[in-house]
Design a protein around this motif. Sequence first.
Motif: not given
Lengths: 84, 346
Positions: A24, B203, B220-222, B234, B236, B284, B287, B319
């Motif tokens: 990411g 993650y 997802m990464k914040k 965040g 995907t 979230w 998303l 995002m």
Amino acid sequence: MGKQKISSSLALSENGFLFLPTTGETFTVNEMGKLILKYLQEGKDQQSIVDAITEEYDVEAEDLQRDYLDFMGQLKQFQLVVEG
Amino acid sequence: MNIAVTGLNNVDNPAPGVPVIRAIKESGEFSGRIIGLLYDTLEPGAYLPDVADISYVIPYPSAGLEHLFQRIAIIHEKEKIDVIIPTLDSELNGFIKLAPRLKELGIATYLPTADQLTLRAKDKLADFCKKFDIRVPKNILATSVQDLYKIQSHFEYPVVVKGIFYDAAVVNNLEEASTAFHKLSAKWGLPIIIQEFITGDEYNVCALGSGSEMIGAVAMKKMYITDKGKGWSGITIHDPSLLELSKKTITALQWKSGLELEFVKDKETNEYYLIEINPRFPAWVYLPAAAGQNLPYALLQLALGKTVRPFTTYDIGKMFIRYSWDWITDIKEFETITVHGELNHG
């Protein structure tokens, strides 16, 4: 230094915006960085890349080698390239 | 069809109710009414006309399950509720206990069992992970301030001090640990969990299990985290090893419902550590829906007894960017919800 290979999942946009889908993370590179990454994607090795750039730009090969290695170090640090 | 959803308090620590409703309504297949169930008269989702058609105040499960059941029964008489989707950690145990009685009224739920809920609890997570060979940070439980003196013999600072339901603090010494202990135990009770701090990026995986299999999962990464630790934007991502680990966890739990898995990727080893399993969809959750896995709508289908084919892909690089917005209303609406315990948007 051996041949460097771009991480297979790395997405490189025409604007020099990089996205690594596995983590990411996003990065930006300048025109020269973009050009080097493009050459790496084409499978060129270090010498071929240096030759191509010195031919096209007004730069000493020695300076370019140094900057190239520095750039590669950063790419490796962020896991954007691996040893081919 | 009438679907009731709790958790409309999307404040700075937002509940998942509003995004769950948004996902269901935007599925393109849903036609029916949404009934908001509130624990507070100022839950923002109740005032937004495009979220719930009508909202009702209900009592906290801690006020007594019978009170909660009677209130739902009264609402059911008016609204003919088909499915209730509870979205908050703290109410789940109560709804699991009420589920058979709700079913008798004709109200479906889609919840894990009480045992499953306990297995993934913050104070039991390490035992569960060890049993199924899933990497987890070391932890100890603290029921008194005296227990904090054990930290030095088990860990090196910093450590993570966690409340039994919500909230966590990274502390660097005994004094900070003691402050966090008092704050978290006063708010959420005991025990307090002292967890090894793994240095690395966090993650999150939003997923849905059917009890026998994983129906969907989006990682997802914040990208932006508030001082409360909440992801405010965040993206995907696609890491097959993370999704495989999520599948392994959900299968081991035999989880039936939505959930969120929180991992830290060790900066040194690149290995994922499971740090938390939240027993409901995260805030979230819209998303995943926007990325191609409408997990709230899939849960609704499962609750109605329909077959849902597991999702296999989703869009990478999608995002979310959360924002706050001042909704303006008249005191009449606040008066209505305060006096009558309901607010109707027609």
